[in-house]
Design an enzyme around this catalytic site. Structure first.
Site, mmCIF file in Angstrom:
data_model
loop_
_atom_site.group_PDB
_atom_site.id
_atom_site.type_symbol
_atom_site.label_atom_id
_atom_site.label_comp_id
_atom_site.label_asym_id
_atom_site.label_seq_id
_atom_site.Cartn_x
_atom_site.Cartn_y
_atom_site.Cartn_z
ATOM 1 N N ARG A 202 0.809 -1.221 0.000
ATOM 2 C CA ARG A 202 0.000 0.000 0.000
ATOM 3 C C ARG A 202 0.846 1.277 0.000
ATOM 4 O O ARG A 202 0.371 2.342 0.391
ATOM 5 C CB ARG A 202 -0.971 0.003 1.186
ATOM 6 C CG ARG A 202 -2.002 -1.112 1.092
ATOM 7 C CD ARG A 202 -2.957 -1.062 2.257
ATOM 8 N NE ARG A 202 -3.951 -2.144 2.139
ATOM 9 C CZ ARG A 202 -4.744 -2.525 3.131
ATOM 10 N NH1 ARG A 202 -4.683 -1.903 4.310
ATOM 11 N NH2 ARG A 202 -5.606 -3.495 2.950
ATOM 12 N N LYS B 146 3.007 10.926 -11.282
ATOM 13 C CA LYS B 146 2.214 10.043 -12.141
ATOM 14 C C LYS B 146 2.989 8.753 -12.367
ATOM 15 O O LYS B 146 4.129 8.772 -12.821
ATOM 16 C CB LYS B 146 1.921 10.705 -13.488
ATOM 17 C CG LYS B 146 0.752 11.656 -13.472
ATOM 18 C CD LYS B 146 0.401 12.069 -14.902
ATOM 19 C CE LYS B 146 -0.797 12.975 -14.935
ATOM 20 N NZ LYS B 146 -1.157 13.368 -16.309
ATOM 21 N N GLU C 249 9.269 17.705 -24.622
ATOM 22 C CA GLU C 249 8.566 18.082 -23.387
ATOM 23 C C GLU C 249 8.958 19.487 -22.936
ATOM 24 O O GLU C 249 8.155 20.194 -22.320
ATOM 25 C CB GLU C 249 8.842 17.063 -22.283
ATOM 26 C CG GLU C 249 8.237 15.683 -22.530
ATOM 27 C CD GLU C 249 6.720 15.642 -22.355
ATOM 28 O OE1 GLU C 249 6.118 16.693 -22.021
ATOM 29 O OE2 GLU C 249 6.126 14.555 -22.552
ATOM 30 N N LYS D 126 6.643 22.800 -14.608
ATOM 31 C CA LYS D 126 5.830 21.641 -14.238
ATOM 32 C C LYS D 126 5.571 21.610 -12.731
ATOM 33 O O LYS D 126 4.439 21.340 -12.290
ATOM 34 C CB LYS D 126 6.494 20.337 -14.679
ATOM 35 C CG LYS D 126 5.659 19.119 -14.300
ATOM 36 C CD LYS D 126 5.995 17.872 -15.051
ATOM 37 C CE LYS D 126 4.994 16.770 -14.724
ATOM 38 N NZ LYS D 126 5.255 15.521 -15.456
ATOM 39 N N GLU E 188 -4.524 16.379 -10.384
ATOM 40 C CA GLU E 188 -5.012 16.598 -11.753
ATOM 41 C C GLU E 188 -6.535 16.755 -11.818
ATOM 42 O O GLU E 188 -7.223 16.103 -12.596
ATOM 43 C CB GLU E 188 -4.564 15.456 -12.683
ATOM 44 C CG GLU E 188 -4.604 15.848 -14.143
ATOM 45 C CD GLU E 188 -4.051 14.781 -15.077
ATOM 46 O OE1 GLU E 188 -3.400 15.159 -16.046
ATOM 47 O OE2 GLU E 188 -4.291 13.570 -14.832
ATOM 48 N N ARG F 117 -3.631 21.120 -13.821
ATOM 49 C CA ARG F 117 -2.592 20.156 -14.184
ATOM 50 C C ARG F 117 -2.879 19.485 -15.523
ATOM 51 O O ARG F 117 -1.972 19.000 -16.203
ATOM 52 C CB ARG F 117 -2.425 19.101 -13.075
ATOM 53 C CG ARG F 117 -1.309 18.111 -13.374
ATOM 54 C CD ARG F 117 -0.968 17.209 -12.225
ATOM 55 N NE ARG F 117 0.061 16.250 -12.624
ATOM 56 C CZ ARG F 117 0.686 15.432 -11.785
ATOM 57 N NH1 ARG F 117 0.401 15.450 -10.496
ATOM 58 N NH2 ARG F 117 1.593 14.596 -12.242
ATOM 59 N N ASN G 269 -1.036 18.010 -20.345
ATOM 60 C CA ASN G 269 -1.324 16.972 -21.335
ATOM 61 C C ASN G 269 -1.391 17.513 -22.757
ATOM 62 O O ASN G 269 -1.717 16.763 -23.692
ATOM 63 C CB ASN G 269 -2.643 16.271 -20.988
ATOM 64 C CG ASN G 269 -2.536 15.447 -19.721
ATOM 65 O OD1 ASN G 269 -1.637 14.637 -19.568
ATOM 66 N ND2 ASN G 269 -3.442 15.681 -18.787
ATOM 67 N N HIS H 235 -0.559 15.398 -25.799
ATOM 68 C CA HIS H 235 -0.528 13.997 -25.370
ATOM 69 C C HIS H 235 -1.763 13.190 -25.758
ATOM 70 O O HIS H 235 -1.683 11.970 -25.865
ATOM 71 C CB HIS H 235 -0.328 13.924 -23.852
ATOM 72 C CG HIS H 235 1.065 14.225 -23.423
ATOM 73 N ND1 HIS H 235 1.647 15.464 -23.598
ATOM 74 C CD2 HIS H 235 2.016 13.447 -22.836
ATOM 75 C CE1 HIS H 235 2.887 15.432 -23.128
ATOM 76 N NE2 HIS H 235 3.130 14.229 -22.662
ATOM 77 N N HIS I 95 -0.299 10.224 -27.517
ATOM 78 C CA HIS I 95 -0.382 8.863 -26.995
ATOM 79 C C HIS I 95 -1.014 7.921 -28.011
ATOM 80 O O HIS I 95 -0.615 6.756 -28.126
ATOM 81 C CB HIS I 95 -1.196 8.842 -25.697
ATOM 82 C CG HIS I 95 -0.391 9.177 -24.486
ATOM 83 N ND1 HIS I 95 -0.966 9.593 -23.300
ATOM 84 C CD2 HIS I 95 0.945 9.173 -24.259
ATOM 85 C CE1 HIS I 95 -0.022 9.820 -22.408
ATOM 86 N NE2 HIS I 95 1.142 9.583 -22.965
ATOM 87 N N HIS J 290 8.512 8.394 -26.930
ATOM 88 C CA HIS J 290 7.387 9.155 -26.385
ATOM 89 C C HIS J 290 7.435 10.617 -26.835
ATOM 90 O O HIS J 290 6.432 11.168 -27.304
ATOM 91 C CB HIS J 290 7.404 9.079 -24.852
ATOM 92 C CG HIS J 290 6.389 9.946 -24.192
ATOM 93 N ND1 HIS J 290 5.041 9.663 -24.195
ATOM 94 C CD2 HIS J 290 6.517 11.121 -23.512
ATOM 95 C CE1 HIS J 290 4.385 10.608 -23.542
ATOM 96 N NE2 HIS J 290 5.246 11.512 -23.122
#
Length: 356
Positions: free
Chosen positions: A114, A136, A178, A216, A226, A230, A234, A237, A241, A257
């Site tokens: 956990r 993330k 990025e 960032k 997010e 935030r 993206n 993306h 993606h 990426h």
């Protein structure tokens, strides 16, 4: 560590003294586990161990290179190793690598017992300015990027530009994408600076890492989970993606990426224009600049509908509609913008016909 507590980001210069201090002060009696991929095992781990003999007794776990390592099966192997090593929540998991290592390593740390301590030591430009920051974590699932994951912050992050000397140029440019994104969504001065660079060198990029990290970090601090702003991170993306997923499934040598994000930024800049958010002059300036630094990723236009359909699995979607983060201006972005499928398809056709 609760997922909303943000880590300290250390900018190491000629050594790793700050990492040494943290290990001594907070983890001296803890077991240490270092996660590497094949590249960082060869090129970065020896440097880390030479610099920090405190880690010579650390357990070394490895994943294969590339995005295919981000799988539930790989997580199961790592969870099994941690269990067999009797690692507990107060021990520390050190991710030494790029975006893949920080993504899967962070997810394993987030879910093992956990949640256990982990530290990111990013070794690629993309990881130093983006992937290692923000908490993330995740893996790919059922051919979709980062479908399974958690937002779980690392204990700390150590950015050591010396590791970048081991990178091939292709990887440097992946991180550069990025940096471009950070400028477009949050810092017009950085954008102007990037445009003014005549000869792109690693030294020039290294000098801009703290600025990109700051953009960032500031956004994540305002919205760690997010829920709102935030989401602007993206930009590029949603389509990026989808293109990356297409490349993984159709290309012998899948794109990186950052390369996919560059294509996504071209398409989403086009969508920003079509949505009346930026004028044609700004659209052309942005797309011309990105096109001058990145080769177009080839795709079959007959597959545009399937590429678009894969965006419906995107994490930013609130309803069945496809949500985008778009540009309001150079240096300003908006989020939760629903775009109809025809405009998305038009943007992909625009990219297909774009002359690089």
């Amino acid at each position: 560590m609760p997922s909303t507590i943000l880590p300290t980001i250390y900018h190491e210069k000629n050594d790793l003294d700050q990492l040494r201090t943290v290990l001594h002060q907070e983890f001296e009696k803890s077991k240490k586990v270092i996660l590497v991929d094949e590249n960082t095992h060869e090129h970065c781990l020896p440097l880390l161990l030479r610099t920090l003999p405190e880690l010579e007794d650390a357990e070394i776990l490895g994943v294969r290179d590339g995005d295919s390592a981000k799988s539930i099966e790989m997580c199961m192997e790592l969870w099994t190793s941690l269990t067999n090593l009797n690692i507990n929540r107060n021990d520390v998991f050190i991710n030494l690598g790029g975006g893949v290592v920080s993504d899967i390593g962070g997810f394993v740390a987030a879910t093992y017992k956990r949640g256990m301590n982990y530290i990111n030591v990013p070794t690629t430009l993309l990881a130093q300015v983006d992937a290692s920051i923000g908490g993330k974590t995740g893996v790919n699932f059922s051919h979709f990027k980062n479908l399974i994951g958690a937002i779980y912050q690392p204990h700390s992050i150590f950015i050591y530009p010396t590791f970048l000397k081991t990178l091939p140029l292709k990887q440097v440019y992946s991180g550069y994408a990025e940096m471009i994104k950070a400028a477009l969504i949050g810092d017009k001065k950085l954008w102007d600076h990037l445009v003014d660079i005549e000869q792109l060198t690693l030294d020039k990029l290294v000098s801009l890492i703290p600025i990109s990290v700051g953009i960032k970090s500031t956004i994540v601090e305002k919205d760690p989970l997010e829920k709102n702003i935030r989401k602007t991170l993206n930009f590029g993306h949603t389509i990026g993606h989808a293109i990356e997923t297409y490349s993984m499934n159709h290309h012998r040598n899948p794109c990186l990426h950052g390369e996919a994000v560059a294509m996504g930024m071209i398409c989403e800049t086009f969508i920003s224009f079509k949505s009346g958010k930026i004028d044609s002059g700004k659209m052309n300036a942005i797309i011309s600049f990105i096109s001058s630094h990145f080769k177009k990723i080839v795709f079959d236009p007959a597959h545009i509908s399937s590429i678009t359909d894969s965006m419906r699995k995107d994490k930013k979607n609130i309803t069945d509609a496809i949500n985008f983060s778009l540009l309001d201006d150079i240096g300003e972005a908006c989020y939760n913008i629903e775009i109809e499928e025809k405009i998305i398809s038009d943007s992909l056709r625009y990219l297909f016909h774009l002359q690089h």
